[in-house]
Design a protein around this motif. Sequence first.
Motif, PDB file in Angstrom:
ATOM      1  N   TYR A  91      11.415  92.452  16.189  1.00 58.66           N
ATOM      2  CA  TYR A  91      11.845  92.378  17.582  1.00 58.66           C
ATOM      3  C   TYR A  91      12.926  93.408  17.899  1.00 58.66           C
ATOM      4  N   GLY A  92      12.961  94.489  17.132  1.00 56.19           N
ATOM      5  CA  GLY A  92      13.923  95.540  17.408  1.00 56.19           C
ATOM      6  C   GLY A  92      15.023  95.632  16.362  1.00 56.19           C
ATOM      7  N   SER A  94      18.220  94.836  16.355  1.00 53.51           N
ATOM      8  CA  SER A  94      19.050  93.650  16.113  1.00 53.51           C
ATOM      9  C   SER A  94      18.360  92.694  15.153  1.00 53.51           C
ATOM     10  N   ASN A 194      18.753  90.253  22.504  1.00 57.49           N
ATOM     11  CA  ASN A 194      18.704  90.780  23.869  1.00 57.49           C
ATOM     12  C   ASN A 194      19.344  92.153  23.987  1.00 57.49           C
ATOM     13  N   TYR A 196      19.297  95.746  23.024  1.00 59.27           N
ATOM     14  CA  TYR A 196      18.429  96.788  22.480  1.00 59.27           C
ATOM     15  C   TYR A 196      19.231  98.022  22.094  1.00 59.27           C
ATOM     16  N   ASN A 197      20.299  98.295  22.846  1.00 58.26           N
ATOM     17  CA  ASN A 197      21.109  99.494  22.628  1.00 58.26           C
ATOM     18  C   ASN A 197      22.506  99.215  22.102  1.00 58.26           C
ATOM     19  N   LYS A 232      17.672 106.339  20.670  1.00 64.14           N
ATOM     20  CA  LYS A 232      17.765 105.397  21.781  1.00 64.14           C
ATOM     21  C   LYS A 232      18.992 105.649  22.647  1.00 64.14           C
ATOM     22  N   ARG A 240      20.160 100.562  31.447  1.00 61.92           N
ATOM     23  CA  ARG A 240      19.950  99.451  30.506  1.00 61.92           C
ATOM     24  C   ARG A 240      21.216  99.153  29.719  1.00 61.92           C
ATOM     25  N   GLU A 244      23.363  95.690  29.643  1.00 57.05           N
ATOM     26  CA  GLU A 244      23.725  94.974  28.425  1.00 57.05           C
ATOM     27  C   GLU A 244      25.229  94.736  28.343  1.00 57.05           C
TER      28      GLU A 244
END
Length: 295
Positions: A91-92, A94, A194, A196-197, A232, A240, A244
């Motif tokens: 899921y990325g 994280s 949640n 992503y960056n 990224k 984004r 976040e």
Amino acid sequence: MNKINYFNNGFLEEILSIKDFNEEKIWPKISIVMPSFNHSQYIEKSILSVLNQGYPNLEFIIIDGGSIDGTVEIIKKYSKYIHYWMSEKDYGQSDALNKGFQKASGQIYGWLNSDDVYLPQTFFHIIDAFFKNTNKSLIFGDWLTIDEHDKIIDLNHAFDFNLNHFKYEGFHLNSQSMLWKSELHKKFSGYDLNFYNTMDYQMILEFGIIAEKNFLRIDKVLGAFRRHELQKTGPTISPRIMEEHSIMSKKYNYTDKYNNFGKLKRLYFRFRRAYWYFKRGGIRNLIRRLLLSFN
């Protein structure tokens, strides 16, 4: 601009002031977690920057997100030196970090992205600092910015850590240029899927909330953060990332960051940033940073 040299032959280049430091039995285990995904162009350099530290008690963990570009073949090439690795859809980043640190068993933890590198002697410098400062939980230093060809773009001076500065004004240390005690990590809530960056920002923020006074800066360049087209996080702040950060301010209860009082705090910490630019790099560094901020 010079190219970065992040390889060594496994030898200490200086005498560290720790009694019996060369006896393997006293070396604390360092667990390094490397999340990766489709970084075949860079991951071998990242892996070698870990292995060529020459550190005698290393636990190296690589969590790959199901790469299809040759990354897995490079990992397999070094598998006998890697304590644990896996490659599967996740899921990325994280998620990969959570999986990696669940496998970690060391006393000291670190996270290195699969396109970034550690500089030679980084582990020795940090362990030396931990032995001299047993009450500290996290040790960090300066870092380089490099390009896709390993050319040095910039030297970034870290500042003494201040939690409110970090909340209201931003980064003044880098996650690829620090190690921390496992006991600190075990108090951490984990990398939020949640984000992503900004999982690095979340980690440092929460570590600061837990143990701000136990951060220690050392005057050593420890890591290098790579800039390239496929990463990224670019040099500009995307919508984004802004979203976040807004979510994070609610999660950690500092939503005043976005009102007028928070903007005043930000201005104050901008002056603190200028002070540290001058303190660490002199007047030329301060002027250069100010000019860059207007570009």
